[in-house]
Design a protein around this motif. Structure first.
Motif, short mmCIF file in Angstrom:
data_model
loop_
_atom_site.label_atom_id
_atom_site.label_comp_id
_atom_site.label_asym_id
_atom_site.label_seq_id
_atom_site.Cartn_x
_atom_site.Cartn_y
_atom_site.Cartn_z
N LYS A 32 0.81 -1.23 0.00
CA LYS A 32 0.00 0.00 0.00
C LYS A 32 0.84 1.27 0.00
O LYS A 32 0.33 2.35 -0.32
N SER A 33 2.14 1.17 0.33
CA SER A 33 2.99 2.36 0.32
C SER A 33 3.61 2.64 -1.03
O SER A 33 4.20 3.71 -1.24
N VAL A 34 3.53 1.69 -1.97
CA VAL A 34 4.14 1.86 -3.29
C VAL A 34 3.51 3.05 -4.01
O VAL A 34 2.28 3.23 -4.00
N GLY A 35 4.37 3.87 -4.61
CA GLY A 35 3.91 5.05 -5.32
C GLY A 35 3.76 6.27 -4.45
O GLY A 35 3.45 7.35 -4.94
N LYS A 36 4.00 6.10 -3.14
CA LYS A 36 3.88 7.20 -2.19
C LYS A 36 5.25 7.53 -1.61
O LYS A 36 6.16 6.71 -1.64
N PRO A 37 5.42 8.72 -1.04
CA PRO A 37 6.69 9.06 -0.39
C PRO A 37 6.96 8.13 0.80
O PRO A 37 6.03 7.74 1.52
N TRP A 38 8.21 7.79 0.99
CA TRP A 38 8.61 6.95 2.12
C TRP A 38 8.20 7.59 3.43
O TRP A 38 8.28 8.81 3.61
N ARG A 39 7.73 6.77 4.38
CA ARG A 39 7.12 7.28 5.60
C ARG A 39 8.12 7.66 6.68
O ARG A 39 7.73 8.28 7.68
N ALA A 414 15.55 6.53 -7.34
CA ALA A 414 16.69 7.42 -7.26
C ALA A 414 16.70 8.41 -8.43
O ALA A 414 17.62 9.21 -8.57
N ASP A 415 15.64 8.37 -9.25
CA ASP A 415 15.56 9.26 -10.41
C ASP A 415 15.39 10.72 -10.00
O ASP A 415 15.70 11.63 -10.77
N ASP A 416 14.85 10.93 -8.80
CA ASP A 416 14.65 12.28 -8.29
C ASP A 416 14.72 12.20 -6.77
O ASP A 416 15.11 11.18 -6.21
N GLU A 417 14.38 13.29 -6.10
CA GLU A 417 14.46 13.32 -4.64
C GLU A 417 13.10 13.18 -3.98
O GLU A 417 12.92 13.57 -2.83
N SER A 418 12.17 12.55 -4.66
CA SER A 418 10.81 12.43 -4.13
C SER A 418 10.68 11.36 -3.07
O SER A 418 9.67 11.31 -2.36
N MET A 419 11.67 10.45 -2.96
CA MET A 419 11.63 9.35 -1.99
C MET A 419 10.43 8.44 -2.24
O MET A 419 9.88 7.84 -1.32
N THR A 420 10.04 8.29 -3.49
CA THR A 420 8.89 7.47 -3.83
C THR A 420 9.22 5.99 -3.68
O THR A 420 10.25 5.51 -4.18
N VAL A 421 8.34 5.25 -3.02
CA VAL A 421 8.53 3.83 -2.78
C VAL A 421 8.22 3.03 -4.04
O VAL A 421 7.17 3.21 -4.67
N LYS A 422 9.16 2.15 -4.42
CA LYS A 422 8.96 1.27 -5.57
C LYS A 422 8.42 -0.10 -5.14
O LYS A 422 7.61 -0.71 -5.84
N SER A 423 8.90 -0.61 -4.01
CA SER A 423 8.42 -1.89 -3.51
C SER A 423 8.87 -2.07 -2.07
O SER A 423 9.82 -1.44 -1.61
N VAL A 424 8.17 -2.95 -1.36
CA VAL A 424 8.51 -3.31 0.02
C VAL A 424 8.34 -4.81 0.17
O VAL A 424 7.27 -5.35 -0.15
N ILE A 425 9.40 -5.51 0.58
CA ILE A 425 9.28 -6.93 0.88
C ILE A 425 9.62 -7.14 2.35
O ILE A 425 10.66 -6.68 2.82
N GLU A 426 8.74 -7.80 3.07
CA GLU A 426 8.91 -7.99 4.51
C GLU A 426 9.28 -9.44 4.83
O GLU A 426 8.88 -10.37 4.11
N PHE A 427 10.02 -9.59 5.92
CA PHE A 427 10.52 -10.90 6.34
C PHE A 427 10.37 -11.04 7.85
O PHE A 427 10.40 -10.05 8.58
#
Length: 430
Positions: A32-39, A414-427
């Motif tokens: 749910k965080s993908v596409g949004k700024p890192w929290r 890393a294309d810009d400084e938006s800190m946009t999330v591309k993916s999150v994998i949890e373990f």
């Protein structure tokens, strides 16, 4: 499979852990965080930020109590590698030291104040140098170059620096100031300036120490967090307190004027409850023994290591990580800092993916695995272990939750400084 189900099915049991990482990728990209700024960081989390620039290695640490450390901050002419260069991101308009400092300011809970800085070894891609720099001026009546750490310090305030050979710069032999583009002399001038004008403290890295790199803000609240110094200056510290000097006999017999700086790298194991993380500079040194056999310094490091959850790949994955070290670490996640097409070479990737070394599933997370390499290595079995979100390049965040029971790997653009999330994998930890 949703994210919660993936966490539940990915618990480590015994020696085997057979997770379908294609489904993991899919779950990570649908988080749910993908596409949004890192929290951001929260109290109690241990984070390692692998900062991608395309020209240098740099990692920013946030300890559970908010203590911070910048480990390496390089700059060198990686673009000059021509076809071997990888994309410089966000763009080449600024040098790496400035991009790194700007990233730190975005994620640091203390803004521009960084408690510690540490240089793993004196190479320009980790430190900066006096031959590739953003600018220079005269400070204290000598040339002062803004490159790597010194450029980052224009906007960051470092409280203390850990160095492998300060203050005498002769461990294990005198270091040539002009080696590797003048990196040693460059760092000496930087240290002297920071002590005199900015009040930065200096401390030599203590081999074998536990918690020399200590939490400063609220250590009593996180007693299950520790940092063990396992290697420095060609020596290895073992858990039983013994130290092995790998170069002593060689120095006595050969009287070398220089040594491979990669073999002098600093290394540590971070522990947070059930979680462990390994990092150790650019180890890749080896030499011929009298009987003709090759001596691998990383084999000696393996004897000082233990099973970890996440490991930084030594030397950018360039002819490093021998079988014995992989067997000792048995990591579930391998992260690699990249600035060249010759990083993460096929023989290293084959070993990291080799289930005959240990059977558990794993994922390999380079900062970038560019199109040229994907074409060259197409069809290789180990390609299925490469995190697909590395293909276009990105910053990587290792986030460990309180007590170390759970951790995650997040890719940011890393294309810009938006800190946009591309993916999150949890373990779940072991």
């Amino acid at each position: 499979m949703d994210r919660r189900e993936f966490i539940q099915t990915s618990v480590w049991t015994g020696l085997a852990c057979l997770v379908d990482f294609d489904r993991a990728f899919a779950a990570g990209q649908n988080d749910k965080s993908v596409g949004k700024p890192w929290r951001g960081w929260k109290k109690g989390q241990f984070q390692v930020h692998f900062i991608y620039t395309g020209v240098a290695e740099s990692m920013f640490y946030i300890f559970p109590d908010g203590t911070t450390m910048l480990l390496d901050c390089g700059d060198h002419n990686a673009i000059g590698r021509g076809k071997l260069a990888v994309p410089v991101l966000p763009n080449p308009d600024r040098h790496a030291g400035e991009w790194i400092a700007r990233y730190v300011q975005r994620v640091n809970p203390s803004g521009s104040d960084v408690d510690y800085m540490m240089l793993s070894h004196y190479h320009s891609d980790h430190a900066g140098c006096s031959t590739f720099y953003a600018s220079k001026d005269r400070r204290d009546e000598q040339d002062y170059f803004l490159s790597g750490f010194s450029q980052a310090a224009e906007s960051l305030n470092f409280g203390k620096a850990f160095d492998r050979s300060w203050p005498t710069y002769d461990d294990p032999i005198p270091i040539n100031d002009e080696s590797d583009g003048g990196t040693v002399g460059h760092m000496k001038r930087f240290y002297e300036y920071m002590q005199k004008h900015r009040g930065m403290q200096m401390e030599k890295f203590k081999l074998g120490a536990v918690n020399q790199i200590a939490m400063l803000k609220n250590p009593s609240e996180y007693k299950n967090f520790s940092v063990r110094n396992i290697c420095a200056n060609g020596s290895i510290a073992y858990p039983d307190g013994t130290v092995k000097d790998l170069y002593k006999d060689r120095i006595a017999k050969e009287h070398p004027k220089t040594l491979n700086e990669n073999g002098m790298s600093l290394g540590m194991i971070f522990t947070y409850g059930e979680f462990k993380f390994y990092t150790a500079g650019d180890f890749s040194d080896k030499w011929k023994l009298p009987d003709g056999a090759e001596y691998e310094i990383e084999d000696a490091i393996a004897d000082a290591c233990e099973k970890v959850n996440v490991a930084k790949i030594n030397h950018h994955g360039h002819y490093s990580m021998p079988r014995k070290l992989i067997e000792a670490l048995q990591a579930r996640v391998y992260v690699s800092c990249v600035w060249d097409q010759l990083h993460n070479v096929a023989p290293v990737m084959e070993r990291l993916a080799d289930r005959s070394i240990y059977p558990d599933d794993r994922i390999i997370c380079p900062e970038i695995f560019p199109n040229e390499r994907r074409e060259e290595d197409a069809g290789k079995i180990w390609m299925s272990d490469i995190n697909k979100d590395s293909f276009d390049g990105g910053h990587i965040i290792l986030n460990v939750e309180p007590d170390g029971k759970r951790y995650s790997i997040t890719y940011l653009t890393a294309d810009d400084e938006s800190m946009t999330v591309k993916s999150v994998i949890e373990f779940n930890s072991r």
